[in-house]
Design a protein around this motif. Structure first.
Motif, PDB file in Angstrom:
ATOM      1  N   VAL A 157      34.527  10.889  -0.952  1.00  0.00           N
ATOM      2  CA  VAL A 157      35.828  10.230  -0.358  1.00  0.00           C
ATOM      3  C   VAL A 157      36.272  10.340   0.699  1.00  0.00           C
ATOM      4  O   VAL A 157      36.821   9.821   1.924  1.00  0.00           O
ATOM      5  N   LEU A 158      36.770  12.158   1.400  1.00  0.00           N
ATOM      6  CA  LEU A 158      36.728  12.208   2.311  1.00  0.00           C
ATOM      7  C   LEU A 158      35.778  12.244   3.900  1.00  0.00           C
ATOM      8  O   LEU A 158      36.664  11.924   4.561  1.00  0.00           O
ATOM      9  N   GLY A 159      34.732  11.617   3.653  1.00  0.00           N
ATOM     10  CA  GLY A 159      33.616  11.539   4.621  1.00  0.00           C
ATOM     11  C   GLY A 159      34.478  10.212   5.087  1.00  0.00           C
ATOM     12  O   GLY A 159      34.205   9.383   6.581  1.00  0.00           O
ATOM     13  N   LYS A 160      34.114   9.075   4.170  1.00  0.00           N
ATOM     14  CA  LYS A 160      34.433   8.075   4.762  1.00  0.00           C
ATOM     15  C   LYS A 160      35.947   8.298   4.715  1.00  0.00           C
ATOM     16  O   LYS A 160      36.421   6.798   5.840  1.00  0.00           O
ATOM     17  N   LEU A 161      36.742   8.756   3.799  1.00  0.00           N
ATOM     18  CA  LEU A 161      38.329   8.409   5.409  1.00  0.00           C
ATOM     19  C   LEU A 161      38.361   8.990   6.303  1.00  0.00           C
ATOM     20  O   LEU A 161      39.329   7.760   6.780  1.00  0.00           O
ATOM     21  N   THR A 162      37.651   9.938   6.838  1.00  0.00           N
ATOM     22  CA  THR A 162      37.759  10.248   7.763  1.00  0.00           C
ATOM     23  C   THR A 162      37.098   9.353   8.908  1.00  0.00           C
ATOM     24  O   THR A 162      37.652   9.269  10.007  1.00  0.00           O
ATOM     25  N   GLY A 163      35.682   8.969   8.751  1.00  0.00           N
ATOM     26  CA  GLY A 163      35.689   8.195   9.485  1.00  0.00           C
ATOM     27  C   GLY A 163      35.999   6.648   9.681  1.00  0.00           C
ATOM     28  O   GLY A 163      36.147   6.021  10.891  1.00  0.00           O
ATOM     29  N   VAL A 164      36.295   6.009   8.875  1.00  0.00           N
ATOM     30  CA  VAL A 164      37.266   4.424   8.454  1.00  0.00           C
ATOM     31  C   VAL A 164      38.653   5.468   9.716  1.00  0.00           C
ATOM     32  O   VAL A 164      39.211   3.760  10.586  1.00  0.00           O
ATOM     33  N   GLY A 165      39.565   6.177   9.236  1.00  0.00           N
ATOM     34  CA  GLY A 165      40.356   6.541  10.139  1.00  0.00           C
ATOM     35  C   GLY A 165      39.870   6.923  11.317  1.00  0.00           C
ATOM     36  O   GLY A 165      41.656   6.144  12.204  1.00  0.00           O
ATOM     37  N   ALA A 166      39.351   7.560  12.043  1.00  0.00           N
ATOM     38  CA  ALA A 166      39.072   7.637  13.054  1.00  0.00           C
ATOM     39  C   ALA A 166      38.521   6.227  14.378  1.00  0.00           C
ATOM     40  O   ALA A 166      39.319   6.574  15.736  1.00  0.00           O
ATOM     41  N   VAL A 167      38.196   5.489  13.641  1.00  0.00           N
ATOM     42  CA  VAL A 167      38.522   4.617  13.987  1.00  0.00           C
ATOM     43  C   VAL A 167      39.226   3.252  14.055  1.00  0.00           C
ATOM     44  O   VAL A 167      39.838   2.826  15.098  1.00  0.00           O
ATOM     45  N   SER A 168      40.268   3.312  13.353  1.00  0.00           N
ATOM     46  CA  SER A 168      42.069   2.951  12.939  1.00  0.00           C
ATOM     47  C   SER A 168      42.413   3.643  14.150  1.00  0.00           C
ATOM     48  O   SER A 168      43.259   2.382  14.400  1.00  0.00           O
ATOM     49  N   PHE A 217      47.891   5.792   5.902  1.00  0.00           N
ATOM     50  CA  PHE A 217      46.637   4.825   5.011  1.00  0.00           C
ATOM     51  C   PHE A 217      45.775   6.141   5.037  1.00  0.00           C
ATOM     52  O   PHE A 217      44.874   5.893   3.717  1.00  0.00           O
ATOM     53  N   ALA A 218      46.536   6.908   4.359  1.00  0.00           N
ATOM     54  CA  ALA A 218      46.181   7.934   3.149  1.00  0.00           C
ATOM     55  C   ALA A 218      46.246   7.938   2.406  1.00  0.00           C
ATOM     56  O   ALA A 218      45.999   7.622   1.729  1.00  0.00           O
ATOM     57  N   PHE A 219      47.563   7.327   1.973  1.00  0.00           N
ATOM     58  CA  PHE A 219      47.518   6.995   0.374  1.00  0.00           C
ATOM     59  C   PHE A 219      47.273   5.642   0.059  1.00  0.00           C
ATOM     60  O   PHE A 219      45.846   5.140  -0.865  1.00  0.00           O
ATOM     61  N   TYR A 220      47.101   4.672   0.538  1.00  0.00           N
ATOM     62  CA  TYR A 220      46.538   3.443   0.652  1.00  0.00           C
ATOM     63  C   TYR A 220      44.585   2.974   0.447  1.00  0.00           C
ATOM     64  O   TYR A 220      43.954   2.708  -0.010  1.00  0.00           O
ATOM     65  N   GLY A 221      44.632   4.381   1.920  1.00  0.00           N
ATOM     66  CA  GLY A 221      43.180   4.756   1.921  1.00  0.00           C
ATOM     67  C   GLY A 221      42.397   5.414   0.777  1.00  0.00           C
ATOM     68  O   GLY A 221      41.253   5.040   0.432  1.00  0.00           O
ATOM     69  N   LEU A 222      42.977   6.199   0.043  1.00  0.00           N
ATOM     70  CA  LEU A 222      41.868   6.418  -1.266  1.00  0.00           C
ATOM     71  C   LEU A 222      42.572   5.781  -2.131  1.00  0.00           C
ATOM     72  O   LEU A 222      41.401   5.442  -3.009  1.00  0.00           O
ATOM     73  N   THR A 223      43.960   5.002  -2.493  1.00  0.00           N
ATOM     74  CA  THR A 223      43.073   3.718  -3.454  1.00  0.00           C
ATOM     75  C   THR A 223      42.235   2.896  -3.119  1.00  0.00           C
ATOM     76  O   THR A 223      41.930   2.376  -4.058  1.00  0.00           O
ATOM     77  N   THR A 224      41.861   3.111  -2.109  1.00  0.00           N
ATOM     78  CA  THR A 224      41.445   1.683  -1.587  1.00  0.00           C
ATOM     79  C   THR A 224      39.909   2.391  -1.879  1.00  0.00           C
ATOM     80  O   THR A 224      38.599   1.561  -2.810  1.00  0.00           O
ATOM     81  N   ILE A 225      39.474   3.748  -1.742  1.00  0.00           N
ATOM     82  CA  ILE A 225      38.535   3.751  -2.041  1.00  0.00           C
ATOM     83  C   ILE A 225      38.219   3.400  -3.473  1.00  0.00           C
ATOM     84  O   ILE A 225      36.649   4.014  -4.037  1.00  0.00           O
ATOM     85  N   ALA A 226      39.188   3.788  -4.790  1.00  0.00           N
ATOM     86  CA  ALA A 226      39.323   4.146  -6.219  1.00  0.00           C
ATOM     87  C   ALA A 226      38.687   2.672  -6.367  1.00  0.00           C
ATOM     88  O   ALA A 226      37.580   2.660  -7.128  1.00  0.00           O
TER      89      ALA A 226
END
Length: 272
Positions: A157-168, A217-226
């Protein structure tokens, strides 16, 4: 743990950073802002004809005389009051200044905030779409099970959130950086776009926008991963994600309505 998160984040970052669409998104914002600034800038040869000074007299429904001076009238407030006294002495009766017409539409500060909201909103929605596809892709090709055998769920979860977050964040940094640079250079060029961009040159506004984006992004990103983890394929993921994107779409229209004069919507800021 940190090493596995970094590996997953780097994999996701490269998956999107190596595509042509990423570089287009990185460049389209600065190019559009530069083009709009050049198109609306007031050149040194642009001259407007001076407006003639005028004084208009009218009667209100109660019969009183109202005087309206044009903006270019060459008198101070004291001089205008003296003109009203002269009119009264000439038999016009009580004369008073007509109320200033109410100016409709948003002011420059409101437009700057709206432009910032739209920039954050577009980047957030696009990034959440990438994050959803990154998770669903693992489910669809059965790679998630293999990934779970090598890393903990939290690491994935943290890896995908960090990777896509870095792109954005790279896209957002490009857009905000270009806005700040153009705002600093456009101080003397005039025009509506220049006035808007000058607000982006303020460090406090940039810091506030960056903080809001990271939290969103942290809030909606975690929701998106779920949501992506629950979906079986792309169609299922889109159906499950519709309520979340409906909330984000409501943010768009609420911000637009507030910027253009709608009242009573301030409490909606706490909903998203």
């Amino acid at each position: 743990m940190t090493g596995r998160i970094g590996l997953i984040a780097g994999r996701e970052f490269r998956a999107y950073a190596m595509t042509a669409s990423f570089w287009v998104a990185l460049a389209v914002g600065p190019l559009l802002m530069t083009g709009a600034l050049l198109a609306t800038a007031k050149g040194p040869a642009a001259h407007t004809a001076p407006q003639a000074a005028s004084l208009t007299l009218s009667r209100d429904p109660a019969g009183a005389v109202q005087a309206r001076f044009s903006p270019s009238f060459p008198l101070s407030a004291t001089g205008k009051a003296q003109v009203l006294r002269v009119l009264e002495a000439d038999g016009a009766g009580p004369v008073h200044l007509a109320p200033e017409p109410r100016r409709s539409g948003p002011n420059a500060d409101t437009l700057r905030r709206f432009a910032m909201v739209m920039m954050l909103w577009m980047t957030l929605v696009g990034s959440l779409g990438m994050l959803l596809q990154a998770v669903v892709r693992e489910r669809a090709n059965r790679a998630l099970e293999s990934l779970l055998a090598a890393a903990q769920p939290l690491e994935i979860v943290l890896g995908k959130l960090t990777g896509v977050g870095a792109v954005s964040l790279l896209v957002m940094g490009s857009w905000l950086g270009a806005s700040a640079a153009l705002g600093a250079l456009a101080s003397a060029s005039g025009g509506v776009v220049a006035s808007l961009l000058q607000g982006f040159a303020q460090p406090a506004m940039l810091a506030q926008g960056a903080a809001i984006y990271v939290l969103a992004f942290a809030f909606y990103g975690l929701t998106t991963i779920a949501v992506g983890a629950l979906a079986r394929d792309n169609a299922d993921a889109q159906n499950l994600a519709r309520p979340m994107f409906a909330v984000l779409l409501a943010v768009f229209f609420t911000s637009m309505a507030s910027a253009f004069g709608a009242h009573g919507l301030a409490w909606l800021v706490y909903l998203p």
